[in-house]
Design an enzyme around this catalytic site. Structure first.
Site, PDB file in Angstrom:
ATOM      1  N   ARG A  39       0.789  -1.121   0.032  1.00 22.55           N
ATOM      2  CA  ARG A  39       0.017   0.056   0.178  1.00 22.55           C
ATOM      3  C   ARG A  39       0.839   1.211   0.048  1.00 22.55           C
ATOM      4  O   ARG A  39       1.885   1.259   0.742  1.00 22.55           O
ATOM      5  CB  ARG A  39      -0.952  -0.128   1.191  1.00 22.55           C
ATOM      6  CG  ARG A  39      -1.825   1.351   1.481  1.00 22.55           C
ATOM      7  CD  ARG A  39      -2.226   1.170   2.797  1.00 22.55           C
ATOM      8  NE  ARG A  39      -3.057   2.354   3.368  1.00 22.55           N
ATOM      9  CZ  ARG A  39      -2.711   3.115   4.168  1.00 22.55           C
ATOM     10  NH1 ARG A  39      -1.602   2.730   5.200  1.00 22.55           N
ATOM     11  NH2 ARG A  39      -3.225   4.086   4.534  1.00 22.55           N
ATOM     12  N   ARG A  80      -8.233  18.378   8.737  1.00 25.05           N
ATOM     13  CA  ARG A  80      -7.010  18.593   9.530  1.00 25.05           C
ATOM     14  C   ARG A  80      -6.886  19.912  10.534  1.00 25.05           C
ATOM     15  O   ARG A  80      -7.448  20.734   9.896  1.00 25.05           O
ATOM     16  CB  ARG A  80      -5.761  18.263   8.958  1.00 25.05           C
ATOM     17  CG  ARG A  80      -5.534  16.732   8.493  1.00 25.05           C
ATOM     18  CD  ARG A  80      -4.309  16.345   7.928  1.00 25.05           C
ATOM     19  NE  ARG A  80      -4.172  15.034   7.223  1.00 25.05           N
ATOM     20  CZ  ARG A  80      -4.108  13.948   7.954  1.00 25.05           C
ATOM     21  NH1 ARG A  80      -3.772  14.020   9.234  1.00 25.05           N
ATOM     22  NH2 ARG A  80      -3.806  12.600   7.346  1.00 25.05           N
ATOM     23  N   LYS A 224     -13.165   2.488   1.302  1.00 19.61           N
ATOM     24  CA  LYS A 224     -13.073   2.545   2.754  1.00 19.61           C
ATOM     25  C   LYS A 224     -14.119   2.717   3.355  1.00 19.61           C
ATOM     26  O   LYS A 224     -14.822   3.812   3.367  1.00 19.61           O
ATOM     27  CB  LYS A 224     -11.718   3.136   3.089  1.00 19.61           C
ATOM     28  CG  LYS A 224     -10.359   3.035   2.296  1.00 19.61           C
ATOM     29  CD  LYS A 224      -9.279   3.662   2.517  1.00 19.61           C
ATOM     30  CE  LYS A 224      -9.030   4.127   3.904  1.00 19.61           C
ATOM     31  NZ  LYS A 224      -7.830   4.953   4.059  1.00 19.61           N
ATOM     32  N   THR A 282      -5.823  -1.358  10.009  1.00 20.34           N
ATOM     33  CA  THR A 282      -5.705  -0.318  11.434  1.00 20.34           C
ATOM     34  C   THR A 282      -5.369  -1.241  12.911  1.00 20.34           C
ATOM     35  O   THR A 282      -6.156  -1.789  13.260  1.00 20.34           O
ATOM     36  CB  THR A 282      -6.876   0.669  11.457  1.00 20.34           C
ATOM     37  OG1 THR A 282      -7.288   1.176  10.244  1.00 20.34           O
ATOM     38  CG2 THR A 282      -6.282   1.739  12.489  1.00 20.34           C
TER      39      THR A 282
END
Length: 482
Positions: A39, A80, A224, A282
């Site tokens: 990835r 963010r 995702k 994760t």
């Protein structure tokens, strides 16, 4: 013994490339330990840096002789923090903080974000989660220029960390201009899988597929699941996507962390129902950032994902920035093998029809498995151009070792995500005698602890095609390995 190997885990391993493993030598080591797909995280680095990683992966693949797959992970509309007035900033319980417009460093007690419409879309009572959910704010008032918040869970935050907004409906697009640029680069460079972050609806997936189709790109699109809206539209998203990733990091912040294990099982079950590959990601071996051994809880986490029916598990920081990337891959491989060895024989998963697959191919593939089981064959060999026949076999969860042979290198790389399939490249799969010779030579060199796994005299079932039915595998043959 070079890969693919019949004695490795049937569940596949995805590993993230980063500073801890991005040299050709390090990548080759990870391939030898069991990585099936690498990835590249587009949230970190430039197109030029991605290109260097891809070149190193391809060179490592060439050196090992194993056509490893590559997944480009689009960053998506991740919100963010901007620059903080202090670094780090400790958020005291009950302290008052305010989001203001802009991204530049501001006064004490003020925060900025990379999302220009944040203040417009927040309302009183909304929660704002920072630092992967460790710090929590609650919105108390909103004006045209500020969103006043109170800290309800204390902790430390840093500039550029992610912001999660559970339950807040955002108008941000599914793909930012930077994502579109990265996707086009991936399409032009024959990337095998492209994952889309923060999917909220099936239409988000369709937008990426339309973009890739315009460049005649055959990469598989991985959606995702990390937003509550995605869970609400799960069936449609799974049907639209080519595969799914259970992205537990942001998902565990967007929903109650207590609900995350059940959500994982639900997503995997839905993927099995619609026959789509699924990756669990994760913090699978999080402690191996700094330890050569995982915790018992982490080992159980990997094993439970295998038992639930995942096709692959993903390593993130463990390989990208951790101190033990090779050990992390080897450990995950070992946990998967032991779990499959003891438990998978009793597990059953639904196996319906794959809509885009020829019905003859599906029927013949399943019949080939029944023949192999009836005569005790040690191996199934599948001839496939696109990998579709191998995907039918993968979904049966049959434990008979299976090698899939394709004359398209891109198809070989994509099959690295298929549970229980060991892909091999062969220039001519139409010549059945040549195919059988190639597979026999490969199979008879498979050993474990010095003992041959496949021996002369063992039988092999071959599923292949003829000119009688166009676009379908319609031949089952049995061969004795010599």
């Amino acid at each position: 013994m070079p890969r693919p190997r019949l004695n490795e885990a049937r569940t596949k391993i995805v590993a993230t490339v980063g500073p801890a493993c991005d040299s050709v030598e390090q990548l080759a080591d990870l391939i030898e330990e069991g990585v099936d797909v690498f990835r590249i995280n587009s949230a970190h680095g430039t197109i030029e840096q991605h290109a260097q990683k891809l070149a190193n992966i391809r060179e490592a693949s060439k050196q090992t002789g194993f056509p490893v797959g590559v997944l480009m992970d689009l960053a998506g509309p991740k919100i963010r923090l901007g620059e903080l007035s202090a670094e780090p900033l400790y958020c005291q319980l009950g302290a008052k903080l305010a989001f203001v417009r802009g991204t530049e460093k501001c006064n004490d007690g003020e925060l900025t974000s990379t999302y220009p419409r944040l203040i417009d879309e927040l309302k009183k009572g909304d929660r704002v989660m920072l630092a992967d959910g460790t710090v929590s704010l609650q919105v108390h008032a909103v004006t045209p220029t500020r969103a006043e918040c109170v800290v309800v869970a204390a902790g430390e935050i840093r500039s550029r960390q992610g912001i999660n907004l559970p339950g807040v409906k955002l108008s941000v697009a599914a793909m930012l201009p930077s994502d579109i640029e990265t996707a086009i680069w991936a399409a032009k460079n024959e990337i095998d899988f492209i994952s889309l972050s923060f999917v909220r609806s099936a239409e988000d997936v369709r937008s990426l597929k339309d973009l890739l189709n315009s460049y005649e790109c055959r990469a598989l699109v991985i959606a995702k699941i990390e937003k509550p809206e995605a869970l609400d539209d799960l069936d449609r998203i799974v049907q639209e996507a080519d595969g799914i990733m259970v992205a537990r990091g942001d998902l565990g912040v967007e929903i109650d962390v207590a609900e995350t294990p059940v959500a994982q099982k639900r997503i995997i079950a839905t993927c099995k129902r619609f026959m789509k590959p699924v990756i669990v990601a994760t913090q699978m071996l999080e402690s191996m950032h700094h330890s050569a051994r995982p915790t018992r809880a982490e080992a159980s986490d990997v094993a439970n994902a295998v038992i639930d029916g995942t096709d692959a598990c993903m390593l993130s920081g463990e390989t990208a920035i951790g101190e033990f990337p090779r050990e992390s891959v080897a450990t995950m491989n070992r946990i998967m093998r032991k779990t499959e060895e003891h438990l998978l024989g009793s597990l059953q998963f639904p196996c319906g029809d794959i809509e885009e697959m020829h019905r003859t191919t599906q029927a013949v593939t399943r019949a080939g498995i029944e023949v192999a089981e009836a005569i005790g064959s040690k191996l199934i060999a599948i001839a496939t151009h696109s990998g579709g026949t191998a995907w039918v076999k993968s979904n049966t969860r049959s434990l008979i070792p299976t090698v899939a042979v394709s004359d398209h290198l891109a198809s070989v790389r994509r099959m690295n995500l298929f549970w229980g399939i060991e892909p091999i490249f062969c220039e001519d799969i139409e010549d059945t005698e040549h195919l059988i010779e190639q597979v026999s030579r490969w199979a008879c060199h498979q050993t474990e602890d010095g003992e041959s796994i496949i021996r002369p005299g063992d039988t092999m079932v071959v599923v292949s095609g003829s000119d009688i039915v166009l676009g379908a595998d319609n031949v089952i043959s049995v061969h004795t390995l010599s």
